[in-house]
Each structure stands twice: as structure tokens, then as C-alpha cells.
Design a protein around this motif. Structure first.
Motif, PDB file in Angstrom:
ATOM      1  N   TRP A  73       6.628  -0.027  10.440  1.00  0.00           N
ATOM      2  CA  TRP A  73       5.626   0.027  11.518  1.00  0.00           C
ATOM      3  C   TRP A  73       6.276   0.034  12.891  1.00  0.00           C
ATOM      4  CZ3 TRP A  73       5.587  -3.690   7.639  1.00  0.00           C
ATOM      5  CH2 TRP A  73       6.106  -4.951   7.968  1.00  0.00           C
ATOM      6  N   VAL A  76       7.302   3.548  13.640  1.00  0.00           N
ATOM      7  CA  VAL A  76       6.186   4.363  14.105  1.00  0.00           C
ATOM      8  C   VAL A  76       5.984   4.149  15.602  1.00  0.00           C
ATOM      9  CG1 VAL A  76       3.700   4.772  13.916  1.00  0.00           C
ATOM     10  CG2 VAL A  76       5.050   4.326  11.853  1.00  0.00           C
ATOM     11  N   TYR A  90      -7.278   7.706   3.653  1.00  0.00           N
ATOM     12  CA  TYR A  90      -8.266   6.706   3.253  1.00  0.00           C
ATOM     13  C   TYR A  90      -9.469   7.442   2.680  1.00  0.00           C
ATOM     14  CZ  TYR A  90      -5.377   3.943   6.387  1.00  0.00           C
ATOM     15  OH  TYR A  90      -4.326   3.329   7.005  1.00  0.00           O
TER      16      TYR A  90
ATOM     17  N   ALA B 192      -8.528  -0.813   6.647  1.00  0.00           N
ATOM     18  CA  ALA B 192      -7.423   0.101   6.329  1.00  0.00           C
ATOM     19  C   ALA B 192      -6.436  -0.549   5.360  1.00  0.00           C
ATOM     20  CB  ALA B 192      -6.712   0.526   7.615  1.00  0.00           C
ATOM     21  N   ASN B 196      -5.766   1.356   1.868  1.00  0.00           N
ATOM     22  CA  ASN B 196      -4.487   2.020   1.616  1.00  0.00           C
ATOM     23  C   ASN B 196      -3.411   1.341   2.459  1.00  0.00           C
ATOM     24  OD1 ASN B 196      -2.304   3.733   1.310  1.00  0.00           O
ATOM     25  ND2 ASN B 196      -3.491   5.617   1.579  1.00  0.00           N
ATOM     26  N   ALA B 198      -0.132   1.162   2.113  1.00  0.00           N
ATOM     27  CA  ALA B 198       1.088   1.930   2.401  1.00  0.00           C
ATOM     28  C   ALA B 198       0.865   2.852   3.595  1.00  0.00           C
ATOM     29  CB  ALA B 198       1.496   2.738   1.167  1.00  0.00           C
ATOM     30  N   ARG B 199      -0.293   3.490   3.634  1.00  0.00           N
ATOM     31  CA  ARG B 199      -0.601   4.397   4.731  1.00  0.00           C
ATOM     32  C   ARG B 199      -0.698   3.612   6.037  1.00  0.00           C
ATOM     33  NH1 ARG B 199       0.964   7.659   7.428  1.00  0.00           N
ATOM     34  NH2 ARG B 199       0.662   9.688   6.497  1.00  0.00           N
ATOM     35  N   THR B 200      -1.294   2.442   5.942  1.00  0.00           N
ATOM     36  CA  THR B 200      -1.520   1.648   7.146  1.00  0.00           C
ATOM     37  C   THR B 200      -0.194   1.215   7.772  1.00  0.00           C
ATOM     38  OG1 THR B 200      -3.562   0.906   6.107  1.00  0.00           O
ATOM     39  CG2 THR B 200      -2.839  -0.309   8.038  1.00  0.00           C
ATOM     40  N   LYS B 201       0.764   0.839   6.902  1.00  0.00           N
ATOM     41  CA  LYS B 201       2.093   0.496   7.416  1.00  0.00           C
ATOM     42  C   LYS B 201       2.704   1.681   8.147  1.00  0.00           C
ATOM     43  CE  LYS B 201       3.729  -2.793   4.038  1.00  0.00           C
ATOM     44  NZ  LYS B 201       4.334  -2.828   2.706  1.00  0.00           N
ATOM     45  N   LEU B 202       2.527   2.861   7.568  1.00  0.00           N
ATOM     46  CA  LEU B 202       3.159   4.041   8.159  1.00  0.00           C
ATOM     47  C   LEU B 202       2.306   4.653   9.264  1.00  0.00           C
ATOM     48  CD1 LEU B 202       4.933   5.437   5.036  1.00  0.00           C
ATOM     49  CD2 LEU B 202       6.002   4.655   7.136  1.00  0.00           C
ATOM     50  N   LEU B 203       1.204   4.003   9.592  1.00  0.00           N
ATOM     51  CA  LEU B 203       0.524   4.355  10.839  1.00  0.00           C
ATOM     52  C   LEU B 203       0.988   3.411  11.946  1.00  0.00           C
ATOM     53  CD1 LEU B 203      -3.176   5.149   9.852  1.00  0.00           C
ATOM     54  CD2 LEU B 203      -1.449   6.739  10.689  1.00  0.00           C
ATOM     55  N   GLY B 204       1.883   2.485  11.592  1.00  0.00           N
ATOM     56  CA  GLY B 204       2.454   1.631  12.623  1.00  0.00           C
ATOM     57  C   GLY B 204       1.904   0.220  12.656  1.00  0.00           C
ATOM     58  N   TYR B 205       1.167  -0.184  11.617  1.00  0.00           N
ATOM     59  CA  TYR B 205       0.604  -1.531  11.628  1.00  0.00           C
ATOM     60  C   TYR B 205       1.412  -2.457  10.739  1.00  0.00           C
ATOM     61  CZ  TYR B 205      -3.491   0.777  13.628  1.00  0.00           C
ATOM     62  OH  TYR B 205      -4.330   1.494  14.414  1.00  0.00           O
ATOM     63  N   THR B 207       1.165  -4.766   8.383  1.00  0.00           N
ATOM     64  CA  THR B 207       0.040  -5.164   7.540  1.00  0.00           C
ATOM     65  C   THR B 207       0.126  -6.632   7.114  1.00  0.00           C
ATOM     66  OG1 THR B 207       1.189  -4.298   5.617  1.00  0.00           O
ATOM     67  CG2 THR B 207      -0.390  -2.852   6.677  1.00  0.00           C
TER      68      THR B 207
END
Ligand SMILES: Nc1ncnc2c1ncn2[C@@H]1O[C@H](COP(=O)(O)OP(=O)(O)OP(=O)(O)O)[C@@H](O)[C@H]1O
Ligand SMILES: [Mg+2]
Lengths: 244, 317
Positions: A73, A76, A90, B192, B196, B198-205, B207
């Protein structure tokens, strides 16, 4: 200027060495394609760049900072954005909510609590990202009901909404309808004006059309690197990949 | 979007208003029942934030409920706190316990999360027995409470109508808070994480951090419920830390519909009456509860709330 560099990057899975001692450089503003046969280690390699998979050895530098141990993160937030080979969205949320998550990340980049967001800024950025991939008319549908190719474009829209400095795409055209490929290439070229692009791709037409330079991977290592013209002529490449 | 927000708040406020008016039409017995339902609904609202929205199933919420109850009860019994100070002490103690639990479970999810929270709650239960010089263990503490003094008026907590309105105030706070939270940027990320990670981590959060705060908020709200229960019914004992206070909010939430803000209220009310009615003609009323749960999981896996929402064709709030 070098944007990204890896030094001796490796990843082992038990006895399998998926990526073996890869040293690699990416210049700012480039469109770089990684090609190579199935199992060459392409996904594993870029996954270590975005922090999804920790390396077994070696180091990753981004804008001259060692980011080898940085969480995904944080990467990113530094500008490295990844879209998965196997679409990761999602499915139970609307397209709007999918993209909102990416937009929100950018709008809340400054430290603070961010208890609310300007709905106008959010909506405008969502519309911009969805329009870029031609999905703006589907904004209120659930992502899971879209055809697979459109889900891929949605994931790309989420990546664009983050306004990355390095956009890493893992086989972005896989699953796209033939008619969507040219618009995709146009979009990448537009995006490349503000972002550096690193993309794994099996469709050679797309690779030759977009890439400034091509890196060929085979069995976890870099087999060759050069301009599209150089790569097309490279004997080892023809044997290992292009020739089949 | 903004219009939807307005409608959503208006609807939730209307439900609160309806509950307020209910006290003028309900017979006395049901006023008492609804008081309990609203207190338990606060527990379920807290539970829903973690389970329904963040997707983490806990079997340890009794520990937060008990932390709230003991924080309130012990401060009345040993320190002579008034009801409002005791309520705050209960919430504060649940907050601290949630922080500690959050640090322990930060990196686990799925079945491991379930088991670790269960073990922590069992440890907390045993602690209430072990420190029986303070908690009076199994037997518990019956409290004598001072009235609430407010604006020159005095409200006795033994008065059923005071109890009802205190419970309603806490419920209204919890409901509107959860609605606000889930419509906020923070709530969007919780969903989120559930959908998902994994997606959330790779959106920069980060988690882990969001899961941690979801647990702390969830545990603190559950503690509010525990503190309230202790103060309204003037008792605190080890049974507050027993497994039942971990399973009940899970059942309430499942029945009401996970991830629906009003689900906890609906689930709590229905389950409460189900137990109440069935226990009046059989001592093995848990069989009926079990059968009801089977029906829900088989035919209404999204619970009542999910079913209604689908019926209204509204998007997830
Ligand atoms: N999680 C894992 N566990 C074990 N082995 C793995 C794992 N991930 C990848 N591998 C192995 O590592 C090698 C490289 O895989 P990788 O997915 O990086 O290849 P790729 O070049 O992306 O292939 P493709 O073109 O099929 O996507 C393969 O041999 C693969 O089987
Ligand atoms: Mg791959």
C-alpha cells in the motif's frame, strides 16, 4: 532518468526458482513490455515490484529509494499501481463504487482523518476514469455482471484513477474483445504521457504497436532486451518465444 | 448520490421516531422486552460493523460486552460513580480491551480470527472468575444506582419508562453512528476489505489498520451495550462474559442480514421474541432457535434485511 531498478531480484518456491537474479532498469516515461513463454516468471517479477510477493533475494529501487521491504500500500502511495493478471475487482459493488475506492485513495493521500470527501470531486474523477475506458454508461451496474473484458477495463480504470507514476499491467488485453484492443492501445499511449508503463503481454501485435522497449523473460531470467526491431531479429528470442 | 444519503438518514430517523412512539402503545411487558431488544441491538450493531461490513467473524464479543458491563458496574460498586460517569467508564474500558484485542488479532483473518477471538473471550471469562475478590465472580454484583440528574430533573433508572428511553437514546446513537460511519470514506474501505482484501491492499490501503479500527469501533459499541445492560438492570456478573454473549450478536446479525444497518435491530427483535415465545411452552426452546437458523441459512442467506433490500432492488448501502 531511471524510475525503477531491480538488482539481483529472485524468488524461489520450494525447489522452483520462478525469478532468478534479475537486474532490470526502467526509464521514466517509457512504455516497456515484458514478454516470454508461460511460466517464465513475468507475473512473479512484477509482483515483487509492486510488493504483492516478497522476494527471496535482491532489491528493488524506485526513484532511487530502496523499496524492497516496503508494504504494497505504501508503494501505491508512491505511485506504483498494478492490475492483476486474473482480474481483481469488487464484483458485488457497482462500477462507480469500484472506481470510487481508487479515487478516494488519491484524494486522501495527505495525512489526516478524512471523515468526508467532496462528492463533486469524487464524482468527477470517477466519471473521468470510467469514460477513459468507455464504461461511463455502466457506472451503476454491478461489476460482477459485466463481461470479462469489461471487468478488465474496469480494473484498468481503477488503476488510472490513482494517477500512477508507474502503471504495471499484467496481460491487460487478455480477454478483451477484438474491437476493444485498438481503443486500449490508444488509451495506453495517452496514459503514457503522464505515467511510465510496464506491461506483460502475449499479443505481439499490441507489444510491437505500443512498446518503446521489450524485455524478454525465459525460465526466470532476462533473455534479451531491446527495441521492437532488435527483439524481432534476436536469434535466441526467435527460438525461445517468437519461433515456437 | 446526495439525495440517496438524505433518504437513508430520513428513513433511519423515522425508525427511531417509531420506536419512541411505540412506548405509548405497547403494554408494560413489551416495553420491558423492547428495552432489552434495543440494548442488545446496540451489541448487534457493533457486531455488524466487524462481521457484516468488514467480513470478520468474531466469537469473542462477550469480552467487549463484559468489559463495558464491568467497567460500568465496578465503578458504581467500588468507586461510587453516578450512572453517566459509569456509562462512560464502561465504554472506556471496552475501548481499551478492544485496542488490546485488536493488537493480538491484527494479522489473522478467517477461521483463525474466529478461534483467536473465542480464546481471548474465554480467557476474559475466566478472568472475571479468577478476580472474584473484585468482581464477586459467578454470583455477581447487584447495584444500587443513583438517579440520573439532568437539567434540574431526576430520573430513576428503576422506572421502566426511563429505562426505555435511555435504551432508545443509546440505540439511536449507535444506529446513526453506524450509518454515518458506513457512508463515510472509512466505511467504503471496510466494505472493500470484506469484498476483496488483496485488491484493497493494492489500491493503497493498509488493510490491517482498517481491520484493526473496525474491531476497536465494533468492540467499543458492544461495550456500550454491556454498560447499558448493567446500568439498566442494576446487575453485573460473570455470565456477561459467557459464550452466549458472543453467539447472540452473531445470530442477531445473521438473522437480520449482514451488512444492512437496520439488520441488527430486526434480527434482535425477531430472535428475542422467538426465544421468548418458544420458551413459554417448551424448555428446549433452543431447538426452535436452531430450526429458525437453519431456515435462514438455507433459504434466506442474506437475512431478513438482505432479502428486503433485494426486494426493494436497492444497491448496497
Ligand atoms: N505461488 C506459487 N507457488 C509455487 N510456484 C509458483 C507460484 N507462483 C508461481 N509459481 C511458479 O513460478 C513460475 C513462474 O510463474 P509466473 O506466474 O511468474 O509466470 P508467468 O511468466 O507470469 O506465466 P504466464 O505467462 O502463464 O502468466 C512457474 O513455474 C510457476 O509455476
Ligand atoms: Mg503471468
Amino acid at each position: 532518468m531511471t524510475l525503477l531498478e531491480t538488482r539481483g531480484l529472485s524468488r524461489r518456491y520450494g525447489g522452483v526458482t520462478a525469478v532468478n537474479d534479475v537486474s532490470f532498469r526502467l526509464e521514466q516515461g517509457e512504455i516497456r513490455s515484458i514478454i516470454g513463454p508461460n511460466g517464465a516468471g513475468k507475473t512473479t517479477f512484477v509482483s515483487m515490484i509492486c510488493g504483492r510477493i516478497p522476494p527471496s533475494g535482491g532489491a528493488v529501487f524506485f526513484e532511487d529509494h530502496d523499496i524492497t521491504n516496503m508494504s504494497p500500500w505504501k508503494r501505491v502511495m508512491r505511485g506504483i499501481v498494478y492490475t492483476f493478471q486474473i482480474t481483481s475487482i469488487y464484483p458485488k459493488l457497482t462500477l462507480r463504487e469500484n472506481v470510487a475506492l481508487a479515487v478516494q485513495r488519491r484524494l486522501t493521500a495527505k495525512p489526516g482523518l478524512h471523515l468526508s470527501l467532496s462528492p463533486d470531486a469524487l464524482d468527477a474523477a470517477i466519471d473521468e476514469a470510467l469514460s477513459a475506458v468507455g464504461l461511463n454508461n455502466e457506472a451503476d451496474r454491478l461489476a460482477g455482471v459485466l463481461p470479462y473484458g469489461h471487468q478488465r477495463l474496469l480494473e484498468l480504470a481503477m488503476g488510472l484513477a490513482l494517477k500512477p507514476s508507474l502503471l504495471v499491467l499484467d496481460e491487460p488485453t487478455q480477454g478483451l474483445a477484438p474491437g476493444d484492443i485498438q481503443p486500449f492501445c490508444d488509451l495506453i499511449r495517452r496514459t503514457a504521457k503522464t505515467s511510465t508503463i510496464l506491461f506483460i503481454e502475449h499479443n505481439l501485435k499490441v507489444v510491437l504497436d505500443l512498446a518503446d522497449r521489450i524485455t524478454v523473460m525465459d525460465r526466470g531470467a532476462i533473455l534479451a532486451e531491446g527495441t521492437p526491431a532488435e527483439i524481432e531479429r534476436h536469434p535466441a528470442v526467435q527460438q525461445a518465444y517468437l519461433g515456437d | 448520490m446526495r439525495q440517496a444519503a438524505f433518504r437513508s438518514y430520513a428513513f433511519h430517523i423515522a425508525v427511531i421516531a417509531a420506536l419512541f412512539l411505540l412506548q405509548y402503545v405497547l403494554p408494560a411487558y413489551h416495553i420491558g422486552t423492547f428495552t432489552r431488544i434495543m440494548v442488545y441491538a446496540v451489541l448487534a450493531i457493533g457486531y455488524n460493523i466487524l462481521f457484516g461490513y468488514t467480513g470478520l467473524m468474531s466469537l469473542g464479543h462477550a469480552m467487549f460486552f463484559a468489559a463495558g458491563a464491568y467497567g460500568a458496574g465496578l465503578s458504581v460498586y467500588w468507586l461510587g460513580f453516578g450512572p453517566i460517569a459509569a456509562l462512560l467508564a464502561g465504554v472506556a474500558s471496552a475501548f481499551v480491551v478492544s485496542l488490546l484485542a485488536g493488537i493480538v488479532v491484527l494479522r489473522v483473518s478467517g477461521v483463525a480470527f474466529l478461534i483467536v477471538t473465542l480464546m481471548l473471550a474465554q480467557a476474559a471469562f475466566l478472568a472475571t472468575l479468577y478476580f472474584n475478590t473484585i468482581t464477586l465472580g459467578d454470583q455477581g454484583i447487584v447495584l444500587s444506582l443513583r438517579p440520573i440528574e439532568m437539567a434540574g430533573l431526576s430520573f430513576a433508572l428503576s422506572d421502566p419508562s426511563v429505562k426505555y428511553n435511555v435504551a432508545l437514546a443509546a440505540f439511536a446513537f449507535a444506529l446513526l453512528f453506524s450509518l454515518w460511519l458506513l457512508r463515510s470514506p472509512f466505511g467504503r474501505i471496510l466494505i472493500a476489505v470484506r469484498e476483496n482484501e488483496a485488491r484493497t491492499k493494492l489500491l493503497g490501503y493498509n488493510t490491517f489498520l482498517y481491520r484493526f479500527w473496525a474491531l476497536v469501533i465494533s468492540g467499543t459499541l458492544s461495550g456500550l451495550s454491556g454498560a447499558l445492560y448493567c446500568l439498566l438492570f442494576a446487575y453485573v456478573g460473570a455470565s456477561f462474559a459467557s459464550l452466549q454473549y458472543s453467539t447472540l450478536p452473531l445470530l442477531y446479525t445473521l438473522l437480520g442480514g449482514t451488512g444492512v444497518t437496520l439488520g441488527p435491530l430486526a434480527g434482535t427483535a425477531i430472535m428475542y421474541y422467538l426465544i421468548d415465545i418458544s420458551s413459554s411452552f417448551t424448555s428446549s426452546y433452543m431447538i426452535i432457535v436452531g430450526a429458525a437458523l437453519l431456515v435462514i441459512t438455507l433459504w434466506f442467506p442474506e437475512g431478513i434485511g438482505g432479502w428486503v433490500r433485494r426486494f426493494l432492488r436497492r444497491k448496497p448501502a
